[in-house]
Design an enzyme around this catalytic site. Structure first.
Site, PDB file in Angstrom:
ATOM      1  N   HIS A  42       0.833  -1.207   0.000  1.00 49.07           N
ATOM      2  CA  HIS A  42       0.000   0.000   0.000  1.00 49.07           C
ATOM      3  C   HIS A  42       0.868   1.257   0.000  1.00 49.07           C
ATOM      4  O   HIS A  42       0.565   2.241  -0.676  1.00 49.07           O
ATOM      5  CB  HIS A  42      -0.910   0.024   1.237  1.00 49.07           C
ATOM      6  CG  HIS A  42      -1.728  -1.204   1.399  1.00 49.07           C
ATOM      7  ND1 HIS A  42      -2.165  -1.673   2.620  1.00 49.07           N
ATOM      8  CD2 HIS A  42      -2.196  -2.101   0.482  1.00 49.07           C
ATOM      9  CE1 HIS A  42      -2.860  -2.781   2.452  1.00 49.07           C
ATOM     10  NE2 HIS A  42      -2.888  -3.065   1.173  1.00 49.07           N
ATOM     11  N   ASP A  85      -5.436   5.468   0.546  1.00 50.56           N
ATOM     12  CA  ASP A  85      -5.680   4.180  -0.087  1.00 50.56           C
ATOM     13  C   ASP A  85      -6.985   3.596   0.464  1.00 50.56           C
ATOM     14  O   ASP A  85      -7.682   4.232   1.265  1.00 50.56           O
ATOM     15  CB  ASP A  85      -4.477   3.244   0.052  1.00 50.56           C
ATOM     16  CG  ASP A  85      -4.357   2.584   1.420  1.00 50.56           C
ATOM     17  OD1 ASP A  85      -5.216   2.824   2.281  1.00 50.56           O
ATOM     18  OD2 ASP A  85      -3.385   1.836   1.623  1.00 50.56           O
TER      19      ASP A  85
END
Length: 476
Positions: free
Chosen positions: A22, A118
């Site tokens: 991520h 994210d």
């Protein structure tokens, strides 16, 4: 630099959830805004349970000027929130939830024009609404997974029981049908907290001011077109989609150990080496690691094996401690394997400079877990793949790469669910390294490598897609 000078530059902030898969793409996106578009970036970092690899990434000498790392204080007594049977996504979601209690005060101190998050940081929508800061989502996985995720709230309402028990493939609007067996792990048990967390986060995607995807038109043309034109997604409605990929690691620190690996590669013929690594968090069982080792040995192919301590408990056992697993592969690889493959194979404990290896002319194929970052790095360097998915959405990626994109070969059985024998490993490795199918995949990989370069160049689809948002931010 004085604060007054910084304020003249447009200022945006980034907020990734934990996990290198991520953090890395958001980090690369932020660097691109600083270096190519003259932005000032605040990069919020969740420090709770931070891995060694995360700490290494944010070393000051690894950052451009105008790239400011802001650490979110660690959550005290984090272990009190966890139970022994709690899955990785649930742990991650709780870490984010508790960490973001610090976000309002940090945003008021470092007030950006926009915040890019994210998928697992969607608590920021409510926080930023009160502060009148627009929030953009960066979907760090494939576009087809994002389409499935946008469709998931509908599936959740309409389907009873488990999705994996459905008799027919799942027909996400605008996509090729998805085999129930291939759906991501997080939606395979609807009674588990992990499913509830995933559903919560994806149901908030339509709240974004825009969604960035790490892909480009030539890689996922059907999915990107359907997101913009299919009536289902228009009716949600889905925010503007900005395909800006492939955003991959551009450079990496080459340690002394890394330099030795590259020097070994320098002495191998072109396209002759199979690179074997299972991402930042992937692990094999002891029995499967033994079969893999002997499969590589009997294949008689050159290889680099990034070896990691096996785990019989979880395929994602290294997720929260990536970079800290210093070990001696001789303690867990089968006896005699390293000696038998000496000269033809290179065993590396824990870590290797992946981008540099994929970019090396001697690298001929990549045995990969099919995480999206590794997939994009492989494609951007024109290297075909042997697909060995382990967890999360990696089975979906493997199927797309093999059946739609044409750059990967799958095993007849599903890794992690059935043992892949050394004979099967030998067979697939030989096909990809020596066979006609491998040559065709290599040609397709090189086509997409050129396509990726064009997409990111001035006038290319990804470059122009990002520029349109950059200009909008600059005009505010």
């Amino acid at each position: 630099m004085a604060i007054a000078e910084e304020i003249k530059k447009p200022h945006v902030a980034f907020l990734p959830s934990p996990g290198m898969g991520h953090i890395t793409p958001l980090f690369e996106f932020a660097k691109r805004l600083v270096i190519n578009h003259n932005f000032h970036v605040s990069f919020f970092v969740i420090t709770t349970n931070a891995s060694t690899a995360q700490n290494e990434l944010f070393r000051p000498d690894n950052l451009p000027s105008d790239f400011h790392v802001i650490e979110i204080p660690p959550v005290e007594n984090m272990s009190s929130f966890f139970t022994d049977d709690m899955r990785v996504l649930t742990q991650l979601a709780i870490i984010v939830r508790e960490s973001l209690k610090h976000l309002p005060s940090l945003l008021m101190t470092h007030r950006p024009k926009a915040l890019i998050i994210d998928l697992f940081c969607t608590d920021a929508f409510e926080i930023c609404e009160k502060l009148e800061i627009p929030v953009y989502s960066f979907f760090t996985a494939s576009t087809i997974l994002m389409m499935f995720s946008l469709y998931l709230p509908t599936l959740d309402r309409e389907v009873e029981g488990e999705f994996v028990d459905l008799p027919e493939p799942i027909q996400t609007p605008g996509c090729n049908p998805i085999c129930p067996h291939d759906v991501l792990d997080q939606v395979k048990d609807r009674k588990n907290e992990e499913y509830k967390w995933y559903l919560l986060h994806v149901s908030r995607l339509p709240l974004a001011a825009g969604i960035f995807v790490n892909s480009w038109d030539d890689l996922e043309p059907v999915s990107l077109k359907a997101l913009k034109e299919n009536l289902f997604f228009q009716n949600i409605p889905v925010p503007p989609i900005h395909a800006i990929g492939p955003l991959i690691k551009q450079d990496e620190v080459i340690t002394e150990k890394g330099a030795e690996i590259l020097a070994w590669l320098d002495n191998q013929p072109p396209d002759s080496v199979l690179f074997v690594v299972f991402g930042s968090g992937g692990t094999l069982t002891s029995e499967q690691l033994t079969e893999l080792a002997w499969g590589l040995e009997i294949s008689q192919q050159r290889f680099i094996l990034v070896a990691r301590m096996p785990s019989d408990a979880s395929a994602s056992a290294a997720f929260f401690n990536v970079g800290s697993d210093e070990n001696d592969p001789l303690l867990y690889l089968p006896e005699g394997f390293v000696k038998k493959t000496e000269g033809r194979g290179l065993v590396v404990p824990s870590w290797a400079p992946q981008v540099a290896i994929l970019n090396h002319p001697s690298t001929g194929a990549f045995l990969s877990h099919c995480g999206w970052n590794s997939t994009l790095e492989s494609i951007a360097h024109g290297v075909p793949m042997i697909a060995w998915p382990l967890y999360a959405e990696q089975r979906m990626n493997a199927t797309i790469l093999a059946e739609e994109v044409g750059v990967a070969m799958k095993f007849p059985v599903v890794p992690c669910e059935e043992l892949i024998s050394q004979k099967e490993i030998e067979k697939v490795v030989r096909i990809v390294m020596e066979g006609e199918k491998g040559k065709a995949m290599r040609r397709r990989g090189k086509e997409l490598k050129e396509s990726a370069k064009i997409a990111l160049s001035k006038g290319g689809s990804s470059y122009e897609s990002l520029c349109s948002v950059v200009q909008f931010w600059k005009s505010q």
